[in-house]
Design an enzyme around this catalytic site. Sequence first.
Site, PDB file in Angstrom:
ATOM      1  N   LYS A   1      36.589  71.844 -16.711  1.00  0.00           N
ATOM      2  CA  LYS A   1      35.353  71.805 -15.927  1.00  0.00           C
ATOM      3  C   LYS A   1      35.544  70.659 -14.919  1.00  0.00           C
ATOM      4  O   LYS A   1      34.756  69.707 -14.841  1.00  0.00           O
ATOM      5  CB  LYS A   1      34.169  71.549 -16.888  1.00  0.00           C
ATOM      6  CG  LYS A   1      32.804  71.658 -16.261  1.00  0.00           C
ATOM      7  CD  LYS A   1      32.292  73.088 -16.161  1.00  0.00           C
ATOM      8  CE  LYS A   1      30.985  73.109 -15.393  1.00  0.00           C
ATOM      9  NZ  LYS A   1      30.553  74.457 -15.020  1.00  0.00           N
TER      10      LYS A   1
ATOM     11  N   ASP B   1      37.710  74.159 -29.161  1.00  0.00           N
ATOM     12  CA  ASP B   1      36.952  74.449 -30.381  1.00  0.00           C
ATOM     13  C   ASP B   1      36.040  75.656 -30.146  1.00  0.00           C
ATOM     14  O   ASP B   1      36.028  76.626 -30.912  1.00  0.00           O
ATOM     15  CB  ASP B   1      36.124  73.202 -30.735  1.00  0.00           C
ATOM     16  CG  ASP B   1      35.511  73.290 -32.119  1.00  0.00           C
ATOM     17  OD1 ASP B   1      35.764  74.280 -32.832  1.00  0.00           O
ATOM     18  OD2 ASP B   1      34.765  72.367 -32.492  1.00  0.00           O
TER      19      ASP B   1
END
Length: 365
Positions: free
Chosen positions: A192, A249
């Site tokens: 990001k 994750d």
Amino acid sequence: MKTYNVTLIPGDGTGPEVTEATKRVLEATGITFQWDLAYAGATAQDKFGTPAPDSLFESIRKNKVALKGPVTTPVGYGFRSVNVALRKRLDLYACLRPCKIYPGVPTLFKDVDIVVVRENTEDVYGGIEFEKGKPETKKLLELVSATTGEAIRQDSGISLKAISETCSRRIVRFAFNYARAHQRKKVTAVHKANIMKFSDGLFLATAREVAREYPDIGFEDVIVDALCMQLVRNPSRFDVLVLPNLYGDIISDLCAGLVGGLGVAPGANLGDDIAVFEAIHGSAPKYAGQNKVNPIAMMLSGVMMLRYLGEKEAAERIETAIAGVITEGKSVTYDLKLNEADAQVVGTSQVADAVIKKLRKSNKK
Ligand code: NAD
């Protein structure tokens, strides 16, 4: 015949049931293991007064290989994650999570075969946190305000996100080396960096640099939110994904969902000379002791362990037996049936029985 010394961590909740099923299947190959039992999580807390006793680390350091059931981590209070401690203290920097569809698994997709490579040691998992209202939190807020001119609300809690060039470089190299060794065509770096320019931005810049060392493997990068959308629209366009810890994750659960759910998604935590094999899923405590959950994710983690140990033929045989059990659909757990009330749903240990039966047949051939 060689005997392998392996640390066996049954874990919490449904962990002991899935590890027992896996141990039986691994032993049915004829390979011999010396299991060194070790405790972690809530079970260790009850036994030794700590969720991560020294004996756990000593056993893994000695044997270098561990098969681990999931452990329970209290949410929002209590002890910090034992998984995070294991990965950090043993420097198990690469988390490898292959997600592929076995024929017969109920899923909306076909042809998904994605390998998630998650950085395992830093990012917000560093455990460096500042609690709301504490004097050290106030100091940090003052420092931020003085150095950036930005004010953070006084009633904030803060978790630090640190991403280093060193850890980014080694995880991206790991992903490319994996791609090369396993005839994969493309590595996608996920980030990001448009928002977090100095943490994710550093990860991305490092990934681009490393990619130049591997001209034989394709490379692209994608912003994590766009990746989520593309994964659920057209997952087969992805091959190897490399991600910082938190995105890794989350995205590995998403990828597990694409290929049939947590019950069939294995994993490994790898360092330079230590490896801990465990499924993606958690301890599913609500099903503990019910002989209910799917042991296949744990068994496939055992298959990854066999490949790591160089026992490729045995790994192949177990994987084929598991695939056969899934395709037949007669001895699978509730999560692999669209209709939970299906009369043919079986329990954890019966899945192991079915896999072992198939293995024995293949032994005789
Ligand atoms: P979970 O993965 O334990 O369970 C979520 C749901 O997924 C379950 O209720 C169940 O419906 C399904 N599920 C999970 N494993 C399954 C299996 N093998 N077969 C069939 N269905 C399965 O996640 P959670 O409820 O968020 O976490 C429970 C505990 O596990 C928490 O304490 C968490 O911290 C811990 N956890 C541990 C690990 C680990 O040790 N590696 C990983 C994730 C979560």
